[in-house]
Each structure stands twice: as structure tokens, then as C-alpha cells.
Design a protein around this motif. Sequence first.
Motif, PDB file in Angstrom:
ATOM      1  N   THR A 147     -12.824   2.976  44.138  1.00 27.05           N
ATOM      2  CA  THR A 147     -13.828   1.935  44.363  1.00 27.05           C
ATOM      3  C   THR A 147     -14.405   2.044  45.768  1.00 27.05           C
ATOM      4  O   THR A 147     -15.606   1.876  45.973  1.00 27.05           O
ATOM      5  N   ARG A 173     -18.270   2.381  46.898  1.00 23.14           N
ATOM      6  CA  ARG A 173     -18.926   1.486  47.857  1.00 23.14           C
ATOM      7  C   ARG A 173     -19.478   2.243  49.064  1.00 23.14           C
ATOM      8  O   ARG A 173     -20.454   1.814  49.677  1.00 23.14           O
ATOM      9  N   GLY A 218     -28.410   2.098  42.180  1.00 18.39           N
ATOM     10  CA  GLY A 218     -28.244   0.910  41.348  1.00 18.39           C
ATOM     11  C   GLY A 218     -26.757   0.676  41.215  1.00 18.39           C
ATOM     12  O   GLY A 218     -25.993   1.623  41.081  1.00 18.39           O
ATOM     13  N   MET A 219     -26.358  -0.590  41.283  1.00 21.18           N
ATOM     14  CA  MET A 219     -24.921  -0.846  41.229  1.00 21.18           C
ATOM     15  C   MET A 219     -24.637  -1.853  40.120  1.00 21.18           C
ATOM     16  O   MET A 219     -25.298  -2.880  40.019  1.00 21.18           O
ATOM     17  N   PHE A 229     -21.534  -4.140  39.005  1.00 19.78           N
ATOM     18  CA  PHE A 229     -20.227  -4.569  39.478  1.00 19.78           C
ATOM     19  C   PHE A 229     -19.309  -4.902  38.313  1.00 19.78           C
ATOM     20  O   PHE A 229     -19.760  -5.221  37.217  1.00 19.78           O
ATOM     21  N   ASP A 288     -17.597  -7.543  37.997  1.00 22.17           N
ATOM     22  CA  ASP A 288     -17.848  -8.919  37.557  1.00 22.17           C
ATOM     23  C   ASP A 288     -19.334  -9.160  37.300  1.00 22.17           C
ATOM     24  O   ASP A 288     -19.769 -10.293  37.221  1.00 22.17           O
ATOM     25  N   ALA A 345     -21.872  -9.681  38.818  1.00 28.50           N
ATOM     26  CA  ALA A 345     -22.606 -10.255  39.950  1.00 28.50           C
ATOM     27  C   ALA A 345     -24.043 -10.588  39.598  1.00 28.50           C
ATOM     28  O   ALA A 345     -24.961 -10.308  40.354  1.00 28.50           O
ATOM     29  N   LEU A 346     -24.260 -11.185  38.447  1.00 24.40           N
ATOM     30  CA  LEU A 346     -25.613 -11.635  38.099  1.00 24.40           C
ATOM     31  C   LEU A 346     -25.967 -12.830  38.967  1.00 24.40           C
ATOM     32  O   LEU A 346     -25.094 -13.593  39.359  1.00 24.40           O
ATOM     33  N   ARG A 361     -30.669  -4.578  35.163  1.00 27.93           N
ATOM     34  CA  ARG A 361     -31.100  -4.913  36.516  1.00 27.93           C
ATOM     35  C   ARG A 361     -30.960  -3.701  37.431  1.00 27.93           C
ATOM     36  O   ARG A 361     -31.830  -3.430  38.264  1.00 27.93           O
ATOM     37  N   ALA A 362     -29.847  -2.980  37.254  1.00 29.10           N
ATOM     38  CA  ALA A 362     -29.626  -1.818  38.114  1.00 29.10           C
ATOM     39  C   ALA A 362     -30.554  -0.667  37.749  1.00 29.10           C
ATOM     40  O   ALA A 362     -30.974   0.098  38.611  1.00 29.10           O
ATOM     41  N   VAL A 401     -22.645 -10.579  44.550  1.00 26.65           N
ATOM     42  CA  VAL A 401     -24.000 -11.006  44.195  1.00 26.65           C
ATOM     43  C   VAL A 401     -24.979 -10.608  45.297  1.00 26.65           C
ATOM     44  O   VAL A 401     -26.081 -10.141  45.037  1.00 26.65           O
ATOM     45  N   LEU A 451     -30.612  -3.588  45.301  1.00 19.63           N
ATOM     46  CA  LEU A 451     -31.900  -3.624  44.616  1.00 19.63           C
ATOM     47  C   LEU A 451     -33.062  -3.605  45.609  1.00 19.63           C
ATOM     48  O   LEU A 451     -34.196  -3.903  45.258  1.00 19.63           O
TER      49      LEU A 451
END
Lengths: 348, 545
Positions: free
Chosen positions: A45, A49, A84-85, A87, A89, A91-92, A148-149, B446, B453
Motif C-alpha cells: 500500500t 501511495r 486515478g485512485m 481506495f 473504502d 472515499a466517495l 470517478r477515477a 476523501v 482528481l
Amino acid sequence: MSEIAVRCLGLRKDYGAVRAVSGLDLSLERGHLLALLGPSGCGKTTALRLIAGFERPDGGTIEIGGRIVAGPGVALPPEKRRVGMVFQDYALFPHLTVAQNVAFGLSRGRERKARLEEVCSLVGLRGLESRYPHELSGGEQQRVALARALAPKPEVLLLDEPFSNLDASLRAQVRADVRLILRDAGTTTVFVTHDQDEALFMGDQVAVMNDGRVEQVAAPEELFHSPGSRFVAEFIGVADFLPATAQEDGLLTEIGLVPSANESRPGSRGEVMVRPDDIDIAPAADGRGRIVACTFLGTHLVYEVALPSGRRVRSMQPHTAAYAEGAAVEVRLVLGHPLIFFPKDTEE
Amino acid sequence: MAVELGAIGAVAPASFRERTLSAPWPPLFVLAPAVLVGAAMLLPLGYLIWRTLGAGPEAWDLLARSHVFGTLFRTTVLAATVTGATIAIGVPLAWLTIRTDLPLRRLWAVLTVLPLVIPSYVGGMVVVAALRPKGLLQEILSGPFGVDRLPEIYGFPGAFLTLALLTYPYVLLSTRAALWNVDPALEEASRGLGRGAWTTFRRVTLPQLRPAIAAGALLVALYTLSDFGAVSLLRFDSFTRVIFLQYESAFNRTLAAASSLVLVALALGILLVEARARGRARYYRSGAGAARRPGVVRLGRWRWPALAFVVAVVALALAAPISVLGYWLVRGVQAGEPLRLVGEGALNSLYVSSLAAVATVLAALPVAILTVRYPSWVSSLLERVSYIGFALPGIAVALALVFFGARYATPVYQTLGLLVFAYVVLFLPVAVGALRASLQQVHPHVEEAARSLGRSPLRVFLTVTLPLMRWGILASAAGVFLITMKELPVTLILSPIGFKTLATSTWSAASAAFFAQAAAPALLLMLVSSVAVGLLMFREPQLRR
């Protein structure tokens, strides 16, 4: 077009005295999918990152799309890296709708709406655009994160344990969907997982990590059949090891002379890796092996057999082969399965 | 001192701690204002120290001649006894209203918290109006019973009674939150091991409540130390009253500065003792998630005595003050007391409290972001500095700024700016607490997602973090707004001449024994404060269902 999309050279990251990533080398061709696989705490991880730019490396360089984004004197912030990431969780953004989430990384303009629609249909989110994240199921949230990514067409997509938050029943389906979506989009992808099935299923290439470095990068089949190190052999699939001595004509082991899959200097000592499908057993009154345990796996059985030296090997058998515990068996190698030899002197 | 809504922090829901692998250097738009706020927080205390040290041995002489040890002793005794009494009232009340089959339990759960809405000077005024010689009570009793003398109320008894009845809700609230979170499995384990109900309470439940009781007690002790209104009206010579008198009468203000410093030291001492006593033990439930709620304890024949206790507390701490104020309000209206003055005070209160709320939240934001997102020695230092308001009694801040303003900042002296600055220093901990809690609910992932982005840190903050923190921002602004409304000593000392607020109008009428005049602004203040308490109770999960 075989162009390098991501390249890491000698990447290093320390947290105090702990070396999370130490000398990581990686390169990934454009459009390929690389799985970073390893036990928890191996630094996978952190490596992700570092590529994303959320952490600063203590050494080494990172190149994305032919551009150095981190290295001596260079540290591009995440927003400038075109990554683009996704996650673990997801992370929205909880205060934004699905459409607003997906469009977050798109610049204002005419193409924005078109791209939004394009991405939403790619991941199958049409009809959900005006929902809020909390109104979605886990699988749907995951697709929003992916959309999104993908929306800003990143140079590379990074996924951090993307399926670990899903139910086991859902996981296989989502995994297959995501693989298809990424293939269709032709996106270069690095994804982190500790689940070897996932890595073998998803990755064009799998990089096995251990102790902050890459042990081996290879295609899934190659990784399974010719592991480059004992760690990889143990980590991928089930493996037992038998002491062996290399000879001109093969490897001498407790179960006899076996063919070697790799070159080795005659006389060198080490271990051979045997997988349960390499070993065959047959009941024999004078057999030198003794059955100590049996695991039922539905379509087949795995017997654990103790050899005279005390070493144990496992053997996969069809479910019709029923042997009692304690039964004496003859142990031999399945024909046509050369074994990998790990010489002792090159081991760490 | 910012203890009033500090209780909110004490009962705030536990938030997850985000994983912080490494601390990146904070962006300038966070670091620079945070450091500036930190420096501003240090100004009043720094000036008091500088001023006192600058006076050299003279300060010490003055202090010794002012019988500082007597004052220290009286203040400490008052703080200790009030704290003890609030534990004796608050802990049983918490247990009764959470865990038992007390009749009308929900109603009592709400009513027992409500004394929080009574500012201390209103409480003091009520006690004086009711219990002084020839007061209300004597009037009532003298007719049928011929009582012509009541026990002396001025001095310690009055101050003790008033403060204990006003502040026990702090202990009640923090204990209640902890009781609610006690894992019932622990109690069941104890019962299963053959321990009875009482032994289980004493050896399993109570130890788990200790940190919460200590947190509530700390608030009470700090409140008592810094209270100015009640002790002044009841003529008890604790530090705040003595300092105020020194400030008003003496030509040499060094003594007031030195005394303030001793008071600050006392408050810091209490904080230190509490931190030591808390130790390193953790008493929280192991594992998170929606756990079972503890069962209801049947009181049996203790039901009625328990009810009597609860009713007595509510009668004394809530019903009596409201009745007394209502009585004086009616008398005032009958006597043609002009209510127009109340309107002017209310407008001023509204205005200055809004300014304070905005300024404090703006100051608190960078501090909260820095301490939550960029942990380092700089941010932990700033965090401590931001909590200075907790240890600074309002009167000390006010005097420091009066001296400083008169000497070095004459343009701002006697302006609203300086007054608002004082509020910021005092109430920053309240705002930082609420903001921190809401920021901790925003997972760093988040923000990282937004960064990846393509958005810069500042834009991520404006478009993602800030919108997600909006409720926390609102809560912290509301908190500061409401405590500012009630605040007395700073408002009294730093208000521009002629600037009357609800608090100062109440105070000046009450200290001149014009109770009829004080009743209207006092009741209005309590009404506004009940909004704060309503918010506070809304955050208590056990009352929300």
C-alpha cells in the motif's frame, strides 16, 4: 505499442526506523494490469501511495507516462500526476451525487457531460446518477469510485485492495466486471491485494512483494509454476519442500530421483518445491509414507503424508481415492512435472 | 473560561482515528493563520506574566499584604466542596435516569440537565432574592410560621449552594454518556463470576465511569474557580471577586495582575492534577459497533425515595429559580418596568455574540486542521496553546487586555474589537473541539481522492473538506454564540462605555438589588441558553430515540 507507463527505480520509504519500502523496482507497460501481491505489512500500500503522490519517497525515482514525478529534486503533488485512485473504502464524497462524484475530476466544458455519460455507461451506473453514495449498495459504490477515477483518463489507475469491502458472494462477480471494464478502457492499472486468487485472476503481471521489495514479477502461470524464490513459492499456492542434492541427471530426494526444472550445479544441496498436484500416492503395504491427515475439498482430497525423515508432503487425489489415516502408501512424483530447485548456498 | 459548553466535547461521539503514516508539511494557508492564532492566544497570559515579573519584588509584597493565601484557601475550599457536591448529586442522577425504572425517567433525564441554562449571576441573584434577610422565603414563612430569621446566606453557604446546583449537570452529562457506553458484557461477566449487583457496580461499573466523572468534575472545578457572578452577588471573597475589587479600587494595577496570575496557576494546577489522575488507563469498550444496551435495573422499594431525590434536585435547581424570576418579572411589569431596555441589550448581545462566533470559528479552523491532519511537534504545541482558554478565568483575560490595551493598543482600547478578541481567546477551545470532532469524521482518503482528481490542496479544502464539516462549523459557531451571550466578567470589563448587553444589564440590576429589572433579561438569557442545551442533548444518543 509497448510503452512503459509506470516505472519505479530503487524506491525507498522509511517511517522512522521502519523501512516500509526498500529498493523497489517496477515497470509496467501501457494498458497492462499489474497486481502488487504480498502479505500485510510488506509495503504494497505504501508503494501505491508513493506512486499516487500521497507519500514522499526517501529515495529512488518514479516515472509516470515518461515523466519523472518523484526523484531527486522532483516531487510532483498528486493533483499533477494524472493518476486515478480507488481506495479500499472508496472515499466517495458523501455530500455529492453520483454524477457530481464522477465529474469531480473533469474540467468544465463541453466534453464534461459527454465524458460523464460515457464513463457511467462503461461501469454500468446509468440511472443512478442523481443518487447519493449512502443510497447505493457496496458494489455500486465501488463502481462509482472506479468511474470517478477513470473519468479524467488517468495515465495510470491505482486500486488499493478494491474488493476487500465486498461480501464474498459479490466479490467474484465484481472482480470479473472490473477486469472487463479495465480491459475495455485499456487503462494501465496497478492494484494492491493480499489475496493471491485475486492477483492471479486480475493481473497480466503479478509482482510479489516481501519486506518492502519486489521478489518476482511475472505472469500468473509463470509465477505459479516457476517461482523465483522460496518466499514466492510458499506464498503462491500450496507448497512443500524436500531436501535435495543436484546431480547430472536430476535431483536426488527422499522420494527418489526427480527431474529438475531449472539449471543447477551438480553436487549443490538445497530444497525442491513440491505442490500437491506433483505428488501421487498409492497404497502399498511396504510403502514408506504414512497418511497423517486428510482434508476434504469437495471435488478432491488432499492427503498429508509423513515421510521416513519426518518431512511431510501433501498430495491431491480424486475424491474416489479413500485412504484411512495411518495407512502406509508409496509416494512418487507425477510424471512430467519437473520440480523447482532452490540451492541452499544462494538462499539468504 | 470556556467550561460552559466544554461539556459538549466531553460527550462528543467517539470518532475513528485516521491512520497517519507520515505527516506532510502543512500548506501555508493552514500553517500561517494557525501560528498567528497561537501567538494571539499567548498574548493575555504572556502579558500578565511580563507585567507581574516586571514589577519585581513589589508584586510579591503587594500579594502578601493582600492576604493572597486566605483567598487561595477560600477559593480552593469552594472549588473542592462544590466539586464534591456535584459528584454526589450528578452520579446518582446519571445512573437513575439511564439505567433504572425510575418513574417518568425520560422527563427527568431532560429536566435534570436544564439548570445548565442558568448563568451563575442569575443563580446568585435568585438565591439572594429568595433567601436574603427579608427575602422571598422569609416573607412567605413569616406570615403563617412567624419565622423572623433565616440562616446567613451571604458568604460561603450561598456561593456553595448556588454553584453546586448550577454545575452538577456537567458531572451528570459526562457520567451519563459513559454509563451509556459501558459494555453490558462486562457487568454480565462479573455477575456470572458470582458477584452481586452492588459489588458489580462498585468493582466493574464505577471504575469504568471514573474518567468520565473526573472529566465532569474538572469542568465543575474550573467553572467554580472562574465564576465571577455568583460569588460577587453572594459576597464570597474568592479570587475573581477579590481581583475585581482590586482592579476597581486600586491605583496600582500590578496587584490585580499578580492575583490573576495566581488564579491562573491554580487553574493550571487543577488541570495538571486531573491529567495525572487520569493516568494511562483506558476504560472504553473493546471493539466498536452497535453493541447491546445495558438492561434496566429495577429499583423495587427504592423507587420512591429515588424519585423524591430527583424531584428535590429539579425543584431546587430549576423550578425554584424560574418561579422566583417569574415572580419578579410579574412584579416588574406591574410596576411599569420599561421592557424597552431589554430589547436594546438583546440586540447588542446578538450582535457581539455573532461577531464572537464568526471570529472564533475562523480562528479555530486552521488550528483544528493542523492538529487533525498534520500531526507534528508544531501542531501538538499549538493544540496545547489553543486550550489555554480552558485554564484562563475570564477575569484574568479581561484584565490583561485592559492593561495591555490601555498601554500599548490605545486605538483598540474600549472597542468591540478588543472585546471580541477576548472572547476568541476564551472560547477557542470550544470551537476547536467541535471542529476537530467533525474533521475527524472526514476520512483523509476523501481528500486524497480529490487531490488525485487534479485539485490543489486549497481547492480540495474549499470544495470537499469544508462542505463536509458544515455541521461541525455550525455547531461550534452556535456553541460560541451561546456562551458569549451568557459571559459576564469579560463583557463587563471590556465593553465600550454605554454598550449594554443582556448579561451586563442583568448584572447591574441584580447587583443593585433591582430584581424586578433583572428578571426580564435573565429569563431571556435562559431562554436562549436552552437552545444550546437542546443542541447538547440532541447529541446524547440515549435521549435521541
